[in-house]
Scaffold this motif. Structure first.
Motif: not given
Length: 411
Positions: A95-100, A108-112, A81-92
């Motif tokens: 995505a936040g950096i790209v949005n910004y 808060s809308e910058a990070i999905p 679970l940690t690997l999956i959720m941490f991987g999602e956080d890296i993606f988020r």
């Protein structure tokens, strides 16, 4: 010591935080989430307390195995679970950096936000090791498999063409808890049509008394025409507990050596025997334990003293690292080595003939099955018993039947 403890605490907090995120994303009932946290905390306290009570003078106990199994049941799925959720956080975060910087979004809308389906995938994947570990504890550890292997040697003496050897290894009798299953395994051994049986060490976890309830069971192993031979494994030396005195340790070691004779096996201690069939013979060489990271009591040169270069040689050596570091390139040419020791880590994935994986392969070059180097072979038995984790997943307990054939191919 304090630093290691702090690192462990930080790692556990990291795992607990991210595994909790999966539940929080899917479940909105506060009492359920609070219940999850309380249960997680109680399990952690129980596991840490149980391990803190391990008595170094006793060694592995049923309580220790239960706690090890519980720890794996709790934390292997949480690591997934940690690997999956941490991987999602890296993606988020990405995505936040790209949005910004690209889309000029902020706040808060910058990070999905977390996505439910990622948590569902994580929980689904975590259920696989959870259910597998439960199966391994209740069924897998006694799911004995007979594995047959034919090995061809161009210089095999003619009389030994078709000669069959049954091999067992790593009994670890102190871990057993089901007499019916062990009797079934002995029946499986006796059902194999072989000429010789070899036992490549670890009859106990630590203490000779562990084998006492099982002596009559293992005495049932039938007599073989060409004998029953054994060597010692690393656990047979009693190295992994604190002894009140050196005298008690030595007495236990002598008792363990006697156990092999009590169940009808000729224990070879850095020595050899010739197996005669018709006008031909092969040398059976029994080496004490020699491990790259374990006790080095084995003396290959002593064990093979007076064995000639031309003799066909079968070596029993518990730890396959011995083959890697000393045997495979030895000038005397040892044709076949039989080992055990690794247990295949008692956890892995194996599709016979197609795919084989275990964490063991990152520790041992030879960890399960047959390996070859310049016409010299080592066969690593996956083990009869179990140790520490009270189960087996994917890598099942093994009874090996090896047939020696004269020729140039491996089947």
């Amino acid at each position: 010591m304090i630093l290691k403890f702090l690192i462990l605490c930080a790692l556990l907090l990291f795992i607990e935080f991210y595994s909790y995120q999966a539940f929080r994303t899917l479940i909105k009932l506060r009492w359920v989430l609070v219940g999850y946290q309380i249960i997680s905390l109680l399990l952690l306290i129980f596991i840490m307390y149980s391990f803190s009570q391990v008595d170094r003078s006793v060694g592995q106990t049923r309580q220790f195995m239960f706690t090890t199994g519980l720890m794996l049941l709790v934390y292997v799925p949480k690591i997934v679970l940690t690997l999956i959720m941490f991987g999602e956080d890296i993606f988020r975060l990405g995505a936040g950096i790209v949005n910004y910087f690209v889309y000029n979004s902020s706040g808060s809308e910058a990070i999905p936000s977390r996505r439910k389906f990622i948590s569902q995938i994580g929980l689904g994947l975590a259920a696989v090791p959870f259910l597998s570990l439960i199966y391994g504890i209740f069924e897998g550890k006694y799911n004995f498999k007979v594995i047959k292997q034919t090995i061809f040697f161009p210089d095999l003496p003619d009389a030994f063409d078709g000669f069959k050897i049954t091999q067992i290894s790593d009994v670890h009798s102190g871990s057993f808890d089901n007499p019916d299953k062990i009797n079934y395994a002995i029946d499986l051994i006796n059902a194999q049509e072989a000429d010789l049986i070899l036992f490549t060490g670890d009859i106990v976890n630590t203490h000779a008394k562990e084998m006492h309830p099982w002596l009559e069971t293992f005495k049932r192993i039938k007599n073989y025409k060409y004998g029953k031979f054994s060597v010692l494994g690393n656990h047979d030396y009693g190295e992994y507990v604190t002894w009140p005195s050196e005298k008690e340790k030595d007495e236990n070691f002598e008792e363990i050596k006697n156990l092999y004779g009590q169940i009808g096996f000729d224990l070879l201690l850095n020595e050899h025997r010739y197996i005669q069939k018709g006008d031909d013979k092969i040398a059976l060489i029994g080496v004490e334990n020699w491990g790259q990271n374990f006790k080095k009591a084995g003396d290959l040169n002593k064990a093979s003293e007076n064995v000639t270069q031309d003799d066909f040689k079968v070596v029993m050596s518990h730890d396959p690292t011995h083959w890697e570091y000393e045997i495979k390139n030895h000038p005397k040419k040892f044709h076949l080595t039989l080992s055990g020791h690794t247990h295949g880590m008692q956890f892995g994935i194996e599709i016979p003939g197609y795919f084989k994986w275990s964490l063991a392969q990152y520790i041992y070059k030879q960890w399960a099955g047959l390996y070859e180097n310049a016409g010299r072979y080592v066969y690593v038995n996956r083990g009869f018993g179990f140790h520490a984790y009270p189960g087996r997943v994917g890598i099942m307990p093994e009874i090996t039947v090896i047939e020696l054939k004269k020729g140039n191919n491996v089947a």
